[in-house]
Motif scaffolding. Structure first.
Motif, PDB file in Angstrom:
ATOM      1  N   GLY A  82       0.869  -1.347  -0.058  1.00  0.00           N
ATOM      2  CA  GLY A  82       0.041   0.098  -0.128  1.00  0.00           C
ATOM      3  C   GLY A  82       0.708   1.303  -0.031  1.00  0.00           C
ATOM      4  N   HIS A  83       2.076   1.250  -0.517  1.00  0.00           N
ATOM      5  CA  HIS A  83       3.021   2.339  -0.483  1.00  0.00           C
ATOM      6  C   HIS A  83       3.480   2.591  -1.826  1.00  0.00           C
ATOM      7  N   LEU A  84       3.276   3.672  -2.251  1.00  0.00           N
ATOM      8  CA  LEU A  84       3.694   4.332  -3.389  1.00  0.00           C
ATOM      9  C   LEU A  84       5.218   4.426  -3.566  1.00  0.00           C
ATOM     10  N   PRO A  85       5.786   4.147  -4.592  1.00  0.00           N
ATOM     11  CA  PRO A  85       7.336   4.466  -4.560  1.00  0.00           C
ATOM     12  C   PRO A  85       7.433   6.031  -4.803  1.00  0.00           C
ATOM     13  N   LYS A  86       8.745   6.444  -4.263  1.00  0.00           N
ATOM     14  CA  LYS A  86       9.003   7.962  -4.283  1.00  0.00           C
ATOM     15  C   LYS A  86       9.609   7.955  -5.628  1.00  0.00           C
ATOM     16  N   LEU A  87       9.760   9.336  -6.058  1.00  0.00           N
ATOM     17  CA  LEU A  87      10.345   9.726  -6.982  1.00  0.00           C
ATOM     18  C   LEU A  87      11.828  10.132  -6.974  1.00  0.00           C
ATOM     19  N   ASP A  88      12.524   9.391  -6.013  1.00  0.00           N
ATOM     20  CA  ASP A  88      14.108   9.925  -5.952  1.00  0.00           C
ATOM     21  C   ASP A  88      14.763   9.231  -7.124  1.00  0.00           C
ATOM     22  N   TRP A  89      14.233   8.238  -7.864  1.00  0.00           N
ATOM     23  CA  TRP A  89      14.934   7.586  -8.985  1.00  0.00           C
ATOM     24  C   TRP A  89      14.678   8.320 -10.206  1.00  0.00           C
ATOM     25  N   LEU A  90      13.647   9.356 -10.269  1.00  0.00           N
ATOM     26  CA  LEU A  90      13.418  10.022 -11.322  1.00  0.00           C
ATOM     27  C   LEU A  90      14.428  11.342 -11.226  1.00  0.00           C
ATOM     28  N   PHE A  91      14.552  11.867  -9.902  1.00  0.00           N
ATOM     29  CA  PHE A  91      14.997  13.387  -9.850  1.00  0.00           C
ATOM     30  C   PHE A  91      16.693  13.193  -9.371  1.00  0.00           C
ATOM     31  N   GLY A  92      16.985  11.826  -8.828  1.00  0.00           N
ATOM     32  CA  GLY A  92      18.428  11.541  -8.484  1.00  0.00           C
ATOM     33  C   GLY A  92      19.249  12.062  -9.671  1.00  0.00           C
ATOM     34  N   PRO A  93      19.087  11.235 -10.886  1.00  0.00           N
ATOM     35  CA  PRO A  93      19.956  11.499 -11.925  1.00  0.00           C
ATOM     36  C   PRO A  93      20.107  12.940 -12.434  1.00  0.00           C
ATOM     37  N   LEU A  94      19.211  13.738 -12.134  1.00  0.00           N
ATOM     38  CA  LEU A  94      19.086  15.239 -12.333  1.00  0.00           C
ATOM     39  C   LEU A  94      19.846  15.993 -11.218  1.00  0.00           C
ATOM     40  N   GLY A  95      20.387  15.352 -10.460  1.00  0.00           N
ATOM     41  CA  GLY A  95      21.207  16.039  -9.525  1.00  0.00           C
ATOM     42  C   GLY A  95      20.095  16.648  -8.229  1.00  0.00           C
ATOM     43  N   ILE A  96      19.181  16.179  -8.426  1.00  0.00           N
ATOM     44  CA  ILE A  96      17.903  16.986  -7.160  1.00  0.00           C
ATOM     45  C   ILE A  96      17.793  15.830  -6.119  1.00  0.00           C
ATOM     46  N   ASP A  97      18.289  15.719  -4.970  1.00  0.00           N
ATOM     47  CA  ASP A  97      17.939  14.988  -4.104  1.00  0.00           C
ATOM     48  C   ASP A  97      16.630  15.425  -3.118  1.00  0.00           C
ATOM     49  N   VAL A  98      15.515  14.731  -3.347  1.00  0.00           N
ATOM     50  CA  VAL A  98      14.223  15.093  -2.746  1.00  0.00           C
ATOM     51  C   VAL A  98      14.285  14.509  -1.212  1.00  0.00           C
ATOM     52  N   GLY A  99      15.214  13.937  -0.767  1.00  0.00           N
ATOM     53  CA  GLY A  99      15.192  13.750   0.533  1.00  0.00           C
ATOM     54  C   GLY A  99      14.248  13.126   1.260  1.00  0.00           C
ATOM     55  N   GLY A 100      13.653  13.752   2.219  1.00  0.00           N
ATOM     56  CA  GLY A 100      12.550  13.016   2.979  1.00  0.00           C
ATOM     57  C   GLY A 100      11.253  13.423   2.631  1.00  0.00           C
ATOM     58  N   SER A 101      11.174  14.210   1.344  1.00  0.00           N
ATOM     59  CA  SER A 101       9.865  14.978   0.920  1.00  0.00           C
ATOM     60  C   SER A 101       8.762  13.451   0.265  1.00  0.00           C
ATOM     61  N   PRO A 102       7.571  13.684   0.484  1.00  0.00           N
ATOM     62  CA  PRO A 102       6.735  12.647   0.166  1.00  0.00           C
ATOM     63  C   PRO A 102       6.308  12.813  -1.443  1.00  0.00           C
ATOM     64  N   LEU A 103       7.174  13.434  -1.981  1.00  0.00           N
ATOM     65  CA  LEU A 103       6.894  13.204  -3.433  1.00  0.00           C
ATOM     66  C   LEU A 103       6.698  11.811  -4.138  1.00  0.00           C
ATOM     67  N   ASN A 104       5.979  11.358  -4.752  1.00  0.00           N
ATOM     68  CA  ASN A 104       5.668  10.253  -5.131  1.00  0.00           C
ATOM     69  C   ASN A 104       5.033   9.936  -6.610  1.00  0.00           C
ATOM     70  N   LEU A 105       4.792   8.740  -7.026  1.00  0.00           N
ATOM     71  CA  LEU A 105       4.425   8.342  -8.035  1.00  0.00           C
ATOM     72  C   LEU A 105       3.123   8.965  -8.782  1.00  0.00           C
ATOM     73  N   SER A 106       2.497   9.527  -7.687  1.00  0.00           N
ATOM     74  CA  SER A 106       1.102  10.256  -8.180  1.00  0.00           C
ATOM     75  C   SER A 106       1.158  11.375  -8.659  1.00  0.00           C
ATOM     76  N   PHE A 107       2.507  12.017  -8.740  1.00  0.00           N
ATOM     77  CA  PHE A 107       2.837  13.129  -9.376  1.00  0.00           C
ATOM     78  C   PHE A 107       2.702  13.077 -11.104  1.00  0.00           C
ATOM     79  N   LEU A 108       3.259  11.743 -11.469  1.00  0.00           N
ATOM     80  CA  LEU A 108       3.282  11.481 -12.651  1.00  0.00           C
ATOM     81  C   LEU A 108       1.953  11.008 -13.240  1.00  0.00           C
ATOM     82  N   LEU A 109       1.151  10.448 -12.268  1.00  0.00           N
ATOM     83  CA  LEU A 109       0.013  10.226 -12.617  1.00  0.00           C
ATOM     84  C   LEU A 109      -0.914  11.577 -12.966  1.00  0.00           C
ATOM     85  N   ALA A 110      -0.655  12.565 -12.277  1.00  0.00           N
ATOM     86  CA  ALA A 110      -1.343  14.032 -12.359  1.00  0.00           C
ATOM     87  C   ALA A 110      -0.883  14.335 -13.936  1.00  0.00           C
TER      88      ALA A 110
END
Length: 377
Positions: free
Chosen positions: A185-213
């Protein structure tokens, strides 16, 4: 009778005018900050730094924006049909059941991507059904959709309080919330998407639903501007009499549009429940349904405008938290005032500067004055 203003190109109508309104809103907000004895320049710097100055801040900004994209799209599609759906708050709240129940049922036995698919349909179904009743009352009984949707917000709130306290709360728990979901019941965070861009989203709750939006935004664009039913929606909103004359079924269009609007608002529940809290709590919507109204107004009810408008309000939420922490004189209530000013100038007073901009654009040779009709036309 005053002369009509020049017809403005899209980049002025949908770009320059909202930008001018936004700048004026922030200038007035700067005066408010000045009145409490703080520096508007420092406040603006903290706002931008808190929202976009580091990876975790970006993550929180986009997390909030995800909620506002869904609710903004919900309001926008109703706008195109001439309907004012202000019940997104309640529709998203009830749609939480469409997220929580599949997670509670499948989280221990199914992987997250299977649960995610079920949750998408479940949240859309629950939100759509909650909007179906006001839509039916509008289409078949003449009840005004503004009144019914706002009253259904209160009904949804009371219903969810009852369910969370008396039905869904685990035995022995004192908190009005469901149990915490298992890994399914846990959606994956998007650190895999922003990490290669040099952006460490850290402990933020940004998750796959952003891409769904973002995907849903594209689907809404296709439906409204590239399908026959979308044409009927826009015709209905522009001229109901013309739609009736063309043989369009008015009640059917209103009901289906309201169901679609409620489904869009309902999908907002995925972000906080499955993406961040991993359980359903009271008041998880947090006012996103009402912010969606401002997002739709500012984005001119178009997905291309709604996405940046949602990010702007995400910036106000995240950057506002940074301001209230660094500048104690500016409370969270002051941040709400700034948000209100943006809504005022971008929504209620969006046409205030249009005549001046139109005259200026025409004087520079970029506008096209409407030609008067001749007797032979």
């Amino acid at each position: 009778m005053s002369a009509p203003h020049a017809k403005l190109p899209g980049w002025v109508d949908y770009g320059v005018i909202p930008l001018v309104n936004l700048v004026v809103a922030f200038l007035v907000a700067g005066l408010v900050v000045l009145l409490v004895g703080e520096s508007p320049i420092r406040a603006a710097a903290l706002l931008i730094e808190g929202a976009f100055g580091y990876g975790e801040g970006i993550g929180f900004t986009l997390y909030y924006a995800t909620n506002f994209i869904f609710t903004g799209l919900a309001v926008a599609i109703a706008f195109h049909c001439g309907l004012f759906n202000i019940g997104g708050e309640g529709q998203a709240y009830v749609a939480g059941l469409g997220v929580a129940i599949p997670c509670l049922w499948l989280d221990a036995s199914m992987p997250w991507y299977v649960v995610f698919v079920v949750v998408i349909f479940g949240s859309a179904l629950m939100g759509g059904l909650w909007a179906l009743i006001p839509g039916y009352l509008q289409a078949k009984r003449g009840s005004h959709v503004v009144i019914t949707t706002i009253m259904f917000n209160f009904i949804a709130s009371s219903l969810m309080v009852y369910l969370l306290i008396d039905v869904l709360k685990p035995r022995g728990s004192m908190s009005p919330e469901t149990r915490t979901f298992a890994e399914g019941g846990h959606l994956p965070k998007l650190d895999w998407l922003f990490g290669p861009l040099g952006i460490d989203v850290g402990g933020s709750p940004l998750n796959l639903s952003f891409l769904l939006a973002l995907v849903v935004s594209f689907i809404v664009w296709v439906i409204v501007w590239r399908t026959r039913f979308g044409y009927q929606i826009r015709t209905m909103g522009f001229s109901p009499s013309a739609a009736r004359y063309a043989g369009m079924k008015e009640a059917r269009i209103v009901i289906i549009t309201m169901v679609m609007s409620g489904a869009l608002a309902g999908m907002m529940a995925i972000n906080p429940i499955m993406g961040e809290q991993h359980r359903m709590q009271l008041d998880f919507v947090g006012g996103a349904g009402f912010v969606g109204i401002a997002v739709a107004l500012m984005g001119r009810s178009h997905p291309v405008g709604i996405i940046p408008a949602a990010i702007l309000f995400g910036m106000l939420y995240q950057g506002g938290a940074e301001i209230s922490f660094e500048m104690p004189q500016i409370s969270r209530d002051m941040i709400v005032i700034i948000q209100g000013l943006v809504i005022l100038f971008a929504g209620a007073m969006e046409h205030m500067f249009r005549p001046t901009i139109a005259r200026l654009f025409t004087s520079l040779g970029g506008g096209r004055k409407p030609q008067p009709a001749t007797a032979t036309e």
